[in-house]
Design an enzyme around this catalytic site. Sequence first.
Site, PDB file in Angstrom:
ATOM      1  N   GLU A   1       0.688  -1.124   0.009  1.00 17.57           N
ATOM      2  CA  GLU A   1      -0.016   0.189  -0.082  1.00 17.57           C
ATOM      3  C   GLU A   1       0.841   1.283   0.022  1.00 17.57           C
ATOM      4  O   GLU A   1       0.634   2.271   0.848  1.00 17.57           O
ATOM      5  CB  GLU A   1      -1.110   0.010   1.119  1.00 17.57           C
ATOM      6  CG  GLU A   1      -2.027  -1.003   1.037  1.00 17.57           C
ATOM      7  CD  GLU A   1      -3.317  -1.114   2.147  1.00 17.57           C
ATOM      8  OE1 GLU A   1      -2.946  -0.195   3.094  1.00 17.57           O
ATOM      9  OE2 GLU A   1      -4.199  -1.373   1.987  1.00 17.57           O
TER      10      GLU A   1
ATOM     11  N   GLU B   1      -6.584  -7.630  -1.263  1.00 19.11           N
ATOM     12  CA  GLU B   1      -7.589  -7.319   0.164  1.00 19.11           C
ATOM     13  C   GLU B   1      -8.872  -7.031   0.027  1.00 19.11           C
ATOM     14  O   GLU B   1      -9.026  -5.985  -0.327  1.00 19.11           O
ATOM     15  CB  GLU B   1      -6.752  -6.451   1.007  1.00 19.11           C
ATOM     16  CG  GLU B   1      -5.346  -6.623   1.531  1.00 19.11           C
ATOM     17  CD  GLU B   1      -4.776  -5.940   2.324  1.00 19.11           C
ATOM     18  OE1 GLU B   1      -5.416  -5.117   3.139  1.00 19.11           O
ATOM     19  OE2 GLU B   1      -3.470  -5.700   2.871  1.00 19.11           O
TER      20      GLU B   1
END
Length: 625
Positions: free
Chosen positions: A127, A198
């Site tokens: 991320e 995710e």
Amino acid sequence: MWPDLITKAKEGGLDVIQTYVFWNLHEPQQGQYNFSGRRDLVRFIKEIQAQGLYVTLRIGPYIESEWTYGGLPLWLHDIPGITFRTDNNQYKFHMQRFAAKIVNLMKSANLYASQGGPIILSQIENEYGNVEKAYHEQGTSYIRWAAQMAVGLNTGVPWVMCKQDDAPDPMINACNGMKCGTTFKGPNSPNKPSIWTENWTSFYQAFGEKPYLRSAEDIAYNVALFIAKKGSYVNYYMYHGGTNFDRTASAYIITAYYDEAPLDEYGLVRQPKWGHLKELHAAIKSCSDTLLNGTQSIITLGSQQQAYVFRRSSKECAAFLENSGGKESTVKFQNIPYVLPPRSISILPDCKKVTFNSGKVSTQNNARVRAMIPQLKFNTAERWKVYTEAIPNFDDTKLRANKLLDQISTVKDTSDYLWYTFRFNDKAPIVQSLLRVLSSGHGTLDSRSFVTECKVNLTNGMNVSLLSATVGMPASGAYLESKVAGLRSVKVQGRDFTNQAWGYQVGLQGEKLQIYTDIGSSKVQWGNFQSSVKPLTWYQTTFDAPAGKDPVVLNLGSMGKGLAWVNGQGIGRYWLSFHTENGDPSQTWYHIPRSLLKSTGNLLVLFEEETGNPLEITLDTVIYK
């Protein structure tokens, strides 16, 4: 617990187990590696392989994951000139060294798919798009370097970067979130698949917060939509979250992790999520050849309704009928009417018969109620022994500084606690004056600093000791190496004691002596339990394991804030005195895996910072009914 968890995941229709690699678990001291026991990564992957599943290995090595320091080892913090996660030579050297260590470990066990093994994807970084702008052009050059470095490790399988829209070729850019069928911009190159690393089945929970409840219907709808839009990989974060044992949770994160996942904290099937998603997976797999090889077309069926159609031949056809509206809708597809519940998708593997609708949960998957069944009460004073943590004296401290030290740099995540102590040297006493302490290491998840004030009397030669407690290391944000904790200023009646002689004690005496272990507990004099309870008290008792195989938990609802150990293993932080807006603790029950238990004579030790009543603690087992 690994084989049973993997079996239940496979029974739920999963093909892949995705896992992070925890740098601070595997290299706790620089150059000293640990892959034993729970840290045996090769054994874990081989267990997945033995059950016929694939693996995605998220090497990071920064992982966030609400894990202490984002998975980075604290020794990195002390390397001169280092800045984490940017174009910094010191950080890049250690990151490449560890990534290569893990890749070579996998290669030596023939675990990559290119070697006939189960690992089909690897991830580098994590991320980074959330923080890249903070590093300016050095962030961009770092990401290019990270991609090149990873590819140069020659795994023979693709690499992925999540939440990284500009992932350099051949890195696959991936989506994280709850609605990637809607929010994902798609692959940044036509030769890359559309993947979702995710899909949050719930959300992480901080002390003082309620659990985030996400319905099975909403999860299934968004997965079906992603697949309908040519998505080829969806990972549930988490399918099983488990427990942040010991002190591994990051700042303010509770000990249970994603308990609302399809497999709950204890590894039990949570309905209707597990069963509803199993049916979704079966429906998708029943037409997977058509989805992979067919040509997609999108047909409008109404203002908020459409069909995603995949045709491979005149005989092979699959369709996903979507109703994105908030009301039930009847649509016509190939001249046949179909009723679509609000915000739902029907899957027609043959373009005719509906085998699954995301908005309809079958009765066999009805939710069951989880119950904690008390098996043992610790309700007599005779069961308990107590030891009061000693308050350090300035004269006995060996670590000194003429300033307030940063807690992270000083403690290095060896404890949640740091004692700050000084000697008041002034013949003029201070009477009933306000002591004002500014701390940067407490408060709530959103408010990191706080001020404590109390009236004090100080006389010449008096010892003053302040205990600073953190609730986990920070794990996210840019410039993690610059984050600080602990006391920032100490003032009394206008006098500033911040820059004077301070003495320090890292951690608690009980921690240093490991009085939570069988051997360490004999190093101090335990006393009998008294009805009046004091702060900073250790409690000790023993218990026998409950019969059966049901998961075992400790009900700590009567306690305040502290740490718990069973047979020397930390089972996590507890904070019962910090309530949600509903007036309830964020977590009451604490998991004790049966593999930690002996049949008799298990040692339970608690350290209570505040006050609590151990006589009301119970040992429970967990069932669904």
